[in-house]
Design a protein around this motif. Structure first.
Motif, PDB file in Angstrom:
ATOM      1  N   GLU A   1     -20.655  24.485 -12.756  1.00  0.00           N
ATOM      2  CA  GLU A   1     -21.208  23.654 -11.682  1.00  0.00           C
ATOM      3  C   GLU A   1     -20.122  22.816 -11.016  1.00  0.00           C
ATOM      4  O   GLU A   1     -20.111  22.642  -9.787  1.00  0.00           O
ATOM      5  CB  GLU A   1     -22.312  22.750 -12.243  1.00  0.00           C
ATOM      6  N   GLU A   2     -19.186  22.325 -11.798  1.00  0.00           N
ATOM      7  CA  GLU A   2     -18.095  21.529 -11.216  1.00  0.00           C
ATOM      8  C   GLU A   2     -17.168  22.390 -10.363  1.00  0.00           C
ATOM      9  O   GLU A   2     -16.684  21.951  -9.313  1.00  0.00           O
ATOM     10  CB  GLU A   2     -17.311  20.835 -12.333  1.00  0.00           C
ATOM     11  N   MET A   3     -16.928  23.620 -10.788  1.00  0.00           N
ATOM     12  CA  MET A   3     -16.082  24.520  -9.992  1.00  0.00           C
ATOM     13  C   MET A   3     -16.776  24.956  -8.701  1.00  0.00           C
ATOM     14  O   MET A   3     -16.133  25.197  -7.691  1.00  0.00           O
ATOM     15  CB  MET A   3     -15.697  25.751 -10.820  1.00  0.00           C
TER      16      MET A   3
ATOM     17  N   TYR B   1     -21.513  27.044 -24.996  1.00  0.00           N
ATOM     18  CA  TYR B   1     -21.978  27.593 -23.713  1.00  0.00           C
ATOM     19  C   TYR B   1     -22.402  26.495 -22.732  1.00  0.00           C
ATOM     20  O   TYR B   1     -22.126  26.615 -21.532  1.00  0.00           O
ATOM     21  CB  TYR B   1     -23.119  28.575 -23.955  1.00  0.00           C
ATOM     22  N   PRO B   2     -23.034  25.420 -23.179  1.00  0.00           N
ATOM     23  CA  PRO B   2     -23.327  24.332 -22.227  1.00  0.00           C
ATOM     24  C   PRO B   2     -22.066  23.773 -21.562  1.00  0.00           C
ATOM     25  O   PRO B   2     -22.115  23.360 -20.392  1.00  0.00           O
ATOM     26  CB  PRO B   2     -24.011  23.274 -23.097  1.00  0.00           C
ATOM     27  N   ASP B   3     -20.938  23.757 -22.273  1.00  0.00           N
ATOM     28  CA  ASP B   3     -19.681  23.324 -21.656  1.00  0.00           C
ATOM     29  C   ASP B   3     -19.297  24.261 -20.514  1.00  0.00           C
ATOM     30  O   ASP B   3     -18.816  23.818 -19.460  1.00  0.00           O
ATOM     31  CB  ASP B   3     -18.546  23.307 -22.687  1.00  0.00           C
ATOM     32  N   ILE B   4     -19.516  25.547 -20.718  1.00  0.00           N
ATOM     33  CA  ILE B   4     -19.202  26.532 -19.673  1.00  0.00           C
ATOM     34  C   ILE B   4     -20.076  26.297 -18.448  1.00  0.00           C
ATOM     35  O   ILE B   4     -19.598  26.314 -17.308  1.00  0.00           O
ATOM     36  CB  ILE B   4     -19.417  27.974 -20.201  1.00  0.00           C
ATOM     37  N   LEU B   5     -21.361  26.098 -18.683  1.00  0.00           N
ATOM     38  CA  LEU B   5     -22.288  25.885 -17.564  1.00  0.00           C
ATOM     39  C   LEU B   5     -21.924  24.624 -16.787  1.00  0.00           C
ATOM     40  O   LEU B   5     -21.976  24.612 -15.541  1.00  0.00           O
ATOM     41  CB  LEU B   5     -23.722  25.789 -18.088  1.00  0.00           C
ATOM     42  N   LYS B   6     -21.526  23.580 -17.490  1.00  0.00           N
ATOM     43  CA  LYS B   6     -21.137  22.326 -16.830  1.00  0.00           C
ATOM     44  C   LYS B   6     -19.905  22.541 -15.957  1.00  0.00           C
ATOM     45  O   LYS B   6     -19.855  22.113 -14.795  1.00  0.00           O
ATOM     46  CB  LYS B   6     -20.867  21.252 -17.890  1.00  0.00           C
TER      47      LYS B   6
ATOM     48  N   THR C   1     -13.385  29.105 -25.786  1.00  0.00           N
ATOM     49  CA  THR C   1     -12.132  28.467 -25.383  1.00  0.00           C
ATOM     50  C   THR C   1     -11.486  29.265 -24.260  1.00  0.00           C
ATOM     51  O   THR C   1     -11.021  28.700 -23.254  1.00  0.00           O
ATOM     52  CB  THR C   1     -11.168  28.362 -26.575  1.00  0.00           C
ATOM     53  N   ALA C   2     -11.458  30.583 -24.408  1.00  0.00           N
ATOM     54  CA  ALA C   2     -10.895  31.437 -23.363  1.00  0.00           C
ATOM     55  C   ALA C   2     -11.709  31.327 -22.077  1.00  0.00           C
ATOM     56  O   ALA C   2     -11.154  31.325 -20.966  1.00  0.00           O
ATOM     57  CB  ALA C   2     -10.856  32.892 -23.841  1.00  0.00           C
ATOM     58  N   MET C   3     -13.013  31.222 -22.221  1.00  0.00           N
ATOM     59  CA  MET C   3     -13.871  31.122 -21.044  1.00  0.00           C
ATOM     60  C   MET C   3     -13.649  29.797 -20.304  1.00  0.00           C
ATOM     61  O   MET C   3     -13.660  29.758 -19.063  1.00  0.00           O
ATOM     62  CB  MET C   3     -15.331  31.277 -21.450  1.00  0.00           C
ATOM     63  N   VAL C   4     -13.430  28.715 -21.038  1.00  0.00           N
ATOM     64  CA  VAL C   4     -13.114  27.427 -20.419  1.00  0.00           C
ATOM     65  C   VAL C   4     -11.808  27.545 -19.635  1.00  0.00           C
ATOM     66  O   VAL C   4     -11.700  27.076 -18.486  1.00  0.00           O
ATOM     67  CB  VAL C   4     -13.012  26.312 -21.486  1.00  0.00           C
TER      68      VAL C   4
END
Length: 397
Positions: free
Chosen positions: A213-215, A205-210, A247-250
């Motif tokens: 923010e970039e998007m 989930y931290p990868d998703i949050l990062k 993975t799908a969320m990324v």
């Protein structure tokens, strides 16, 4: 009846598991062997790799043509730690007039006296032990004699020396060593690939949050809201269809990461990095945002999973024979909550959680109908994909 129970995490199930079950069945005249798919055993972390339902589905695929083998899934749905004595007690109550045989590996036999309430297990079922190739037979026989003195019930060896393959080896080397696949059923191999199991690329989930923010920086506000909708829809669809949800969320978070750059930039990036440009893409460079987005995954956002890059490449056009993530992102992009212009959205949103292939086909139907009214914008890949799924759905019915 004489019923075998063969427990394991089956993460994943391989041919030796099946051969052990059949050896026990034949040597001890069993009528049936149930593969007992472990839920949360006290000695293993089954959550380390894949969802429990994925392990269950792989077992279903592996034994689908073996009438003498069946599945017992009770431990998958049992809350808390799953102890064998609980299951054997239930089974004995369910089959009071039948003979039960509990199948285990030699490693389990050597540690059997340390299990929780082993006396209940041996009292409920005869223990059948499958040696591994290279095991010390004298040591196994001593362990059997020790167990006979400690517990009621009978203990026997199966005349089958299991090879050294282990599920942990399959998980570790599936994408590195083609020989590992020789010990798996073709259907299980395809399931692992399609569901992206045991990949070295793992997300949290931290990868998703990062990435979110970039998007927020890379996209215009409206496109960013759409991206959040696609990411959350992809997450929900992944849960439904047993694909790694983060993975799908990324993939959903990055699917439009090249949407808000200029056509000139997209063309320049493709030409500078030898990304192919079709005639229709050169005429309408905005169609390149999928290819450029896939390139940005690794070059800008440190996302190296090839399935994510592939899904982003084809999230607008689709492609023949899409893999599971391709379908999830293709559908999520079309039905996310912010969409309100497409036809029959209520039907598509329902179908996405009922029959994903049919939903893909219905979206392609509507897309081709739209493009037929705008023939100069038709991407041949969309037409090829539509024709592929039109035939696929006929054969599926």
């Amino acid at each position: 009846m004489r019923i075998g129970i063969y427990g394991g995490t089956f993460n994943p199930i391989h041919n030796t598991h099946i051969e052990i079950a059949k050896a026990a069945l034949n040597q001890y005249n069993l009528d049936k062997v149930y593969l007992l798919v472990a839920g949360t055993p006290p000695h293993k972390d089954t959550a380390e790799s894949v969802a429990d339902i994925c392990r269950l589905e792989m077992v279903e695929l592996a034994i689908q043509n073996d009438k003498e083998l069946s599945i017992d899934d009770r431990e998958i749905y049992r809350s808390g730690k799953s102890y064998s004595y609980i299951t054997l007690t239930e089974l004995k109550n369910e089959h009071p007039d039948d003979d039960l045989f509990f199948i285990m590996g030699s490693d389990s036999l050597l540690n059997f006296k340390n299990w929780v309430k082993p006396e209940i297990i041996s009292n409920a079922a005869t223990i059948l032990v499958a040696p591994r190739l290279g095991d010390d037979t004298e040591l196994l026989n001593k362990s059997i004699e020790e167990c006979k003195t400690l517990f009621e019930g009978e203990f026997f060896l199966i005349d089958y020396a299991a090879n050294g393959i282990a599920s942990s080896k399959v998980r570790e080397d599936f994408y590195k060593d083609e020989k590992v696949k020789d010990c798996l059923k073709p259907e299980v191999i395809q399931y692992i690939i399609n569901h992206n199991l045991y990949s070295e690329h793992q997300y949290s989930y931290p990868d998703i949050l990062k990435l979110s923010e970039e998007m927020k920086i890379a996209l215009k506000p409206g496109r960013y809201v759409h991206t959040l909708g696609v990411a959350t829809t992809a997450y929900a669809l992944a849960l439904k269809w047993n694909y790694p949800a983060y993975t799908a969320m990324v993939a959903g978070m990055l699917h439009d990461c090249a949407k808000c750059i200029s056509d000139e930039e997209r063309l320049d990036i493709c030409e500078s990095n030898d990304l192919p440009i079709s005639d229709i893409e050169r005429k309408y460079p905005h169609l390149l945002h999928g290819k450029v987005g896939a390139y940005f995954c690794s070059s800008k956002y440190d996302v190296y999973d090839p399935q994510i890059a592939h899904a982003i490449t084809y999230h607008t056009t689709g492609c023949p024979n899409m893999n599971l993530l391709d379908k999830i992102i293709f559908v999520a992009d079309y039905i996310e909550p912010g969409r309100d212009k497409q036809p029959r959205l209520d039907i598509l949103r329902s179908e996405a959680y009922t029959d994903l292939d049919r939903c893909v086909y219905m979206i392609l139907e509507d897309s081709v109908a739209y493009l037929n009214n705008n023939p100069d914008m038709v991407d041949p890949t969309t037409v090829d994909t539509y024709n592929y799924y039109k035939q696929y759905m006929k054969e599926k019915r």
